[in-house]
Enzyme design. Structure first.
Site, PDB file in Angstrom:
ATOM      1  N   GLY A   9       0.966  -1.118   0.063  1.00  0.00           N
ATOM      2  CA  GLY A   9       0.156  -0.080  -0.060  1.00  0.00           C
ATOM      3  C   GLY A   9       1.019   1.212  -0.204  1.00  0.00           C
ATOM      4  O   GLY A   9       1.497   1.470   0.934  1.00  0.00           O
ATOM      5  N   ALA A  10       0.937   1.927  -1.263  1.00  0.00           N
ATOM      6  CA  ALA A  10       1.708   3.239  -1.276  1.00  0.00           C
ATOM      7  C   ALA A  10       1.018   4.393  -1.175  1.00  0.00           C
ATOM      8  O   ALA A  10       1.310   5.316  -1.915  1.00  0.00           O
ATOM      9  CB  ALA A  10       2.598   3.027  -2.644  1.00  0.00           C
ATOM     10  N   GLY A  14       1.281   4.109   3.875  1.00  0.00           N
ATOM     11  CA  GLY A  14       2.501   3.373   3.463  1.00  0.00           C
ATOM     12  C   GLY A  14       3.387   4.178   2.878  1.00  0.00           C
ATOM     13  O   GLY A  14       4.780   3.819   3.265  1.00  0.00           O
ATOM     14  N   ASP A  33       2.128  -1.623  -4.710  1.00  0.00           N
ATOM     15  CA  ASP A  33       0.560  -1.016  -4.543  1.00  0.00           C
ATOM     16  C   ASP A  33       0.351  -1.900  -6.073  1.00  0.00           C
ATOM     17  O   ASP A  33       1.216  -1.992  -6.734  1.00  0.00           O
ATOM     18  CB  ASP A  33       1.041   0.403  -4.515  1.00  0.00           C
ATOM     19  CG  ASP A  33      -0.695   1.017  -4.258  1.00  0.00           C
ATOM     20  OD1 ASP A  33      -0.874   1.604  -2.955  1.00  0.00           O
ATOM     21  OD2 ASP A  33      -1.520   1.111  -4.854  1.00  0.00           O
ATOM     22  N   ARG A  82     -13.743   4.172   3.243  1.00  0.00           N
ATOM     23  CA  ARG A  82     -15.424   3.961   2.993  1.00  0.00           C
ATOM     24  C   ARG A  82     -15.669   5.216   2.044  1.00  0.00           C
ATOM     25  O   ARG A  82     -15.458   6.088   2.475  1.00  0.00           O
ATOM     26  CB  ARG A  82     -16.118   4.041   4.478  1.00  0.00           C
ATOM     27  CG  ARG A  82     -17.446   3.588   4.059  1.00  0.00           C
ATOM     28  CD  ARG A  82     -18.150   3.006   5.255  1.00  0.00           C
ATOM     29  NE  ARG A  82     -18.065   3.601   6.308  1.00  0.00           N
ATOM     30  CZ  ARG A  82     -18.996   3.883   7.412  1.00  0.00           C
ATOM     31  NH1 ARG A  82     -20.155   3.585   6.984  1.00  0.00           N
ATOM     32  NH2 ARG A  82     -18.823   4.586   8.574  1.00  0.00           N
ATOM     33  N   ASN A  95     -12.286  -4.773   1.715  1.00  0.00           N
ATOM     34  CA  ASN A  95     -10.843  -5.007   2.578  1.00  0.00           C
ATOM     35  C   ASN A  95     -10.461  -6.131   2.829  1.00  0.00           C
ATOM     36  O   ASN A  95      -9.388  -6.659   2.939  1.00  0.00           O
ATOM     37  CB  ASN A  95     -10.682  -3.810   3.859  1.00  0.00           C
ATOM     38  CG  ASN A  95     -10.480  -2.543   3.176  1.00  0.00           C
ATOM     39  OD1 ASN A  95     -10.622  -2.367   2.045  1.00  0.00           O
ATOM     40  ND2 ASN A  95     -10.599  -1.528   4.259  1.00  0.00           N
ATOM     41  N   VAL A 118      -2.007  -2.631   9.550  1.00  0.00           N
ATOM     42  CA  VAL A 118      -2.387  -1.456   9.794  1.00  0.00           C
ATOM     43  C   VAL A 118      -4.115  -1.048   9.142  1.00  0.00           C
ATOM     44  O   VAL A 118      -4.708  -0.413   9.579  1.00  0.00           O
ATOM     45  CB  VAL A 118      -1.505  -0.129   9.195  1.00  0.00           C
ATOM     46  CG1 VAL A 118      -2.043   1.067   9.484  1.00  0.00           C
ATOM     47  CG2 VAL A 118       0.137  -0.449   9.612  1.00  0.00           C
ATOM     48  N   ARG A 151      -1.528   9.304  20.693  1.00  0.00           N
ATOM     49  CA  ARG A 151      -2.466  10.753  20.849  1.00  0.00           C
ATOM     50  C   ARG A 151      -2.765  11.173  22.006  1.00  0.00           C
ATOM     51  O   ARG A 151      -2.812  12.444  22.511  1.00  0.00           O
ATOM     52  CB  ARG A 151      -3.736  10.337  19.763  1.00  0.00           C
ATOM     53  CG  ARG A 151      -3.542  10.304  18.493  1.00  0.00           C
ATOM     54  CD  ARG A 151      -5.178   9.814  17.711  1.00  0.00           C
ATOM     55  NE  ARG A 151      -4.762   9.922  16.367  1.00  0.00           N
ATOM     56  CZ  ARG A 151      -5.230   9.139  15.555  1.00  0.00           C
ATOM     57  NH1 ARG A 151      -6.076   8.271  15.581  1.00  0.00           N
ATOM     58  NH2 ARG A 151      -5.307   9.492  14.262  1.00  0.00           N
ATOM     59  N   HIS A 175      -9.359  -1.077  18.140  1.00  0.00           N
ATOM     60  CA  HIS A 175      -9.235   0.207  17.431  1.00  0.00           C
ATOM     61  C   HIS A 175     -10.666   0.753  17.021  1.00  0.00           C
ATOM     62  O   HIS A 175     -11.206   0.510  15.992  1.00  0.00           O
ATOM     63  CB  HIS A 175      -8.437   0.001  16.460  1.00  0.00           C
ATOM     64  CG  HIS A 175      -7.976   1.345  15.637  1.00  0.00           C
ATOM     65  ND1 HIS A 175      -7.130   2.365  16.332  1.00  0.00           N
ATOM     66  CD2 HIS A 175      -7.980   1.528  14.382  1.00  0.00           C
ATOM     67  CE1 HIS A 175      -7.177   3.218  15.625  1.00  0.00           C
ATOM     68  NE2 HIS A 175      -7.182   2.828  14.318  1.00  0.00           N
TER      69      HIS A 175
HETATM   70  N1  NAD Z   1      -4.681   1.045  12.577  1.00  0.00           N
HETATM   71  C1  NAD Z   1      -4.777   2.365  12.267  1.00  0.00           C
HETATM   72  O1  NAD Z   1      -4.472   2.842  13.499  1.00  0.00           O
HETATM   73  C2  NAD Z   1      -4.801   3.177  11.120  1.00  0.00           C
HETATM   74  C3  NAD Z   1      -4.525   4.404  11.072  1.00  0.00           C
HETATM   75  C4  NAD Z   1      -4.704   5.036   9.971  1.00  0.00           C
HETATM   76  C5  NAD Z   1      -5.116   4.620   8.677  1.00  0.00           C
HETATM   77  N2  NAD Z   1      -5.330   3.065   8.876  1.00  0.00           N
HETATM   78  C6  NAD Z   1      -5.967   2.204   7.825  1.00  0.00           C
HETATM   79  O2  NAD Z   1      -4.806   2.118   6.918  1.00  0.00           O
HETATM   80  C7  NAD Z   1      -5.394   1.934   5.422  1.00  0.00           C
HETATM   81  C8  NAD Z   1      -4.529   2.797   4.577  1.00  0.00           C
HETATM   82  O3  NAD Z   1      -4.695   4.418   4.776  1.00  0.00           O
HETATM   83  P1  NAD Z   1      -3.989   5.199   3.946  1.00  0.00           P
HETATM   84  O4  NAD Z   1      -4.562   6.538   4.510  1.00  0.00           O
HETATM   85  O5  NAD Z   1      -2.636   5.049   3.507  1.00  0.00           O
HETATM   86  O6  NAD Z   1      -4.935   4.947   2.688  1.00  0.00           O
HETATM   87  P2  NAD Z   1      -4.591   5.289   1.091  1.00  0.00           P
HETATM   88  O7  NAD Z   1      -5.872   5.167   0.267  1.00  0.00           O
HETATM   89  O8  NAD Z   1      -3.865   6.532   1.077  1.00  0.00           O
HETATM   90  O9  NAD Z   1      -3.705   4.123   0.794  1.00  0.00           O
HETATM   91  C9  NAD Z   1      -3.964   2.804   0.569  1.00  0.00           C
HETATM   92  C10 NAD Z   1      -3.286   2.295  -0.789  1.00  0.00           C
HETATM   93  O10 NAD Z   1      -3.698   0.768  -0.926  1.00  0.00           O
HETATM   94  C11 NAD Z   1      -3.490   0.497  -2.229  1.00  0.00           C
HETATM   95  N3  NAD Z   1      -4.280  -0.803  -2.317  1.00  0.00           N
HETATM   96  C12 NAD Z   1      -5.463  -1.058  -2.512  1.00  0.00           C
HETATM   97  N4  NAD Z   1      -5.528  -2.366  -2.745  1.00  0.00           N
HETATM   98  C13 NAD Z   1      -4.553  -3.002  -2.906  1.00  0.00           C
HETATM   99  C14 NAD Z   1      -3.813  -4.383  -3.063  1.00  0.00           C
HETATM  100  N5  NAD Z   1      -4.523  -5.286  -3.345  1.00  0.00           N
HETATM  101  N6  NAD Z   1      -2.725  -4.372  -3.064  1.00  0.00           N
HETATM  102  C15 NAD Z   1      -1.949  -3.452  -2.658  1.00  0.00           C
HETATM  103  N7  NAD Z   1      -2.215  -2.125  -2.550  1.00  0.00           N
HETATM  104  C16 NAD Z   1      -3.670  -1.990  -2.743  1.00  0.00           C
HETATM  105  C17 NAD Z   1      -4.319   1.726  -2.715  1.00  0.00           C
HETATM  106  O11 NAD Z   1      -3.971   1.577  -4.237  1.00  0.00           O
HETATM  107  C18 NAD Z   1      -3.583   2.854  -1.930  1.00  0.00           C
HETATM  108  O12 NAD Z   1      -2.433   3.402  -2.782  1.00  0.00           O
HETATM  109  C19 NAD Z   1      -6.853   2.297   5.499  1.00  0.00           C
HETATM  110  O13 NAD Z   1      -7.424   0.892   5.393  1.00  0.00           O
HETATM  111  C20 NAD Z   1      -6.776   2.969   6.731  1.00  0.00           C
HETATM  112  O14 NAD Z   1      -8.051   2.841   7.225  1.00  0.00           O
HETATM  113  C21 NAD Z   1      -5.216   2.327   9.787  1.00  0.00           C
END
Ligand code: NAD
Length: 310
Positions: A9-10, A14, A33, A82, A95, A118, A151, A175
Site C-alpha cells: 500500500g503506497a 504506506g 501497490d 469507506r 478490505n 495497519v 494521541r 481500535h
Molecule cells: N490502524 C490504524 O490505526 C490506522 C490508522 C490510519 C489508517 N489506517 C488504515 O490504513 C489503510 C491505509 O490508509 P491510507 O490513508 O494510507 O489510505 P490510502 O488510500 O492513501 O492508501 C491505500 C493504498 O492501498 C492500495 N491498495 C488497494 N488495494 C491494494 C492491493 N490489493 N494491493 C496493494 N495495494 C492496494 C491503494 O492503491 C492505495 O494506494 C486504510 O485501511 C486505513 O483505514 C489504519
C-alpha cells in the site's frame, strides 16, 4: 547485512512509513501497490532525497511481490477507505478481499516474515492476515494502540505543558470507539496523571483521544490521518528489527489473557526479534477490566459480521 522491510500500500500511510523507515536507516524498503507507477514513482522520489537526508537505505517500488522476497517485516497498509453510500459491511468485505490477496502473496515470498497490519477495520484485518498466512500468533501484530496512546500522550503533554518525552500512556482494547485509555498507567516523569489532573480534565482528554481519528478526518475532509499512524507502525518495526524488547500496546491474538480468547485485542506486549516476545498481563481494576471486555465484545461483533459473509 541490512534488514529488509516491505510496505504494501503506497498510499498516505504506506509512503510515509517507507519514508520514516528509510530516513531512520532501519532497512532497505520495498514499496508495493496495485496502482501502476505509484510505488515506483514514490520510491524513486524517496531515493532521490537520500543524499540530502543522509541515509543509504535502498528503496524499490513494484506492483508485484518478487522484490519483497525475504523481508524481515511486512507492513500492510493496503485497503480502500469507506466511500459514500458504502456500508461498514461493504467495506469489511472489500478490505477482507484485499487483505487475503496481499497476505497470500506476502507469505509466498517471505514465509518467515513478521506482519504488522495497519489496514482497517484493524482487529478484523489481523484475523484475516493470520488465517491466510498460517503464521503463528507471534508473527501477526496489529498497529493501533501505539497510535491511540501517542494521541493521548500528545494531549497530556499539551495540557500539562511538559515535554512529550516525559509522557507515557497506555490505551488498550480494540481500535474504535470502545478503546480503553488507562489513566492509572499513564504517567508524566513516572507520576500517574491521576495525581496531576482533575478527573474532568482526564475525561476530556480521553474523549478527544477516542475521537482522535475522526477529528483529523473532519479537518482533512478527504482521507484520514497518516503521519502518526506511520510513526506507530515504524516504532513497532524498529523494536523488532533492533530486538529492543520495547513494551508497546499492540493488537495481538489472545488465548485466555485478560479473560479473552480467539480475538485480536490491543494489550501491552514486548516486541523483539521474534515479533511478540511476551504478552503482559496488567492487574486491572474491575472498572478497567469491564471496559476491556466491552471493547473485546465489539471486536467479536465485527468478527461475527465478517464470518457471516460469503
Ligand atoms: N490502524 C490504524 O490505526 C490506522 C490508522 C490510519 C489508517 N489506517 C488504515 O490504513 C489503510 C491505509 O490508509 P491510507 O490513508 O494510507 O489510505 P490510502 O488510500 O492513501 O492508501 C491505500 C493504498 O492501498 C492500495 N491498495 C488497494 N488495494 C491494494 C492491493 N490489493 N494491493 C496493494 N495495494 C492496494 C491503494 O492503491 C492505495 O494506494 C486504510 O485501511 C486505513 O483505514 C489504519
Amino acid at each position: 547485512m541490512k534488514s529488509k522491510v516491505t510496505v504494501v500500500g503506497a498510499g498516505n500511510v504506506g509512503a510515509t512509513a517507507a519514508q520514516r523507515l528509510a530516513e531512520k536507516e532501519l532497512a532497505d524498503v520495498v514499496l508495493i501497490d496495485v496502482i501502476e507507477g505509484v510505488p515506483q514513482g514514490k520510491s524513486l522520489d524517496l531515493a532521490q532525497a537520500a543524499p540530502v537526508e543522509k541515509h543509504d537505505s535502498r528503496l524499490t517500488g513494484s506492483n508485484t511481490y518478487e522484490a519483497s522476497a525475504g523481508s524481515d517485516i511486512v507492513i500492510i497498509t493496503a485497503g480502500i477507505p469507506r466511500k459514500p453510500g458504502m456500508s461498514r459491511d461493504d467495506l469489511l468485505a472489500t478490505n477482507r478481499g484485499i487483505m487475503r490477496d496481499v497476505t497470500r502473496q506476502v507469505a509466498k515470498y517471505s514465509p518467515e516474515t513478521i506482519l504488522i497490519v495497519v489496514s482497517n477495520p484493524l482487529d478484523a484485518m489481523c484475523h484475516v492476515a493470520m488465517e491466510e498466512s498460517g503464521f503463528p500468533k507471534n508473527r501477526v501484530i496489529g498497529m493501533a494502540g501505539v497510535l491511540d496512546s501517542a494521541r493521548f500522550r500528545a494531549f497530556i503533554a499539551e495540557e500539562l505543558k511538559v515535554s512529550v518525552e516525559n509522557v507515557h500512556a497506555l490505551v488498550l482494547g480494540g481500535h474504535g470507539d470502545t478503546m480503553v485509555p488507562l489513566p492509572r498507567f499513564s504517567t508524566v516523569a513516572g507520576v500517574p496523571i491521576t495525581e496531576m489532573m482533575t478527573p474532568e480534565r482526564i475525561d476530556a482528554l480521553i474523549t478527544r483521544t477516542r475521537s482522535g481519528g475522526a477529528e483529523i478526518v473532519g479537518l482533512l475532509k478527504t482521507g484520514s490521518a497518516y503521519y502518526a499512524p506511520a510513526s506507530g507502525a515504524v516504532e513497532m518495526a524498529e523494536s523488532i528489527l533492533k530486538d529492543k524488547n520495547k513494551i508497546l500496546p499492540c493488537a495481538v491474538y489472545l488465548e485466555g489473557e485478560y479473560g479473552i480468547s480467539g480475538l485480536f485485542v490491543g494489550v501491552p506486549v514486548k516486541l523483539g526479534k521474534n515479533g511478540v516476545e511476551q504478552i503482559l498481563e496488567l492487574k486491572l481494576s474491575s472498572e478497567e477490566a469491564k471496559a476491556l471486555s466491552k471493547s473485546a465484545a465489539s471486536v467479536k461483533e465485527l468478527l461475527d459480521a465478517m464470518k457471516k459473509m460469503a
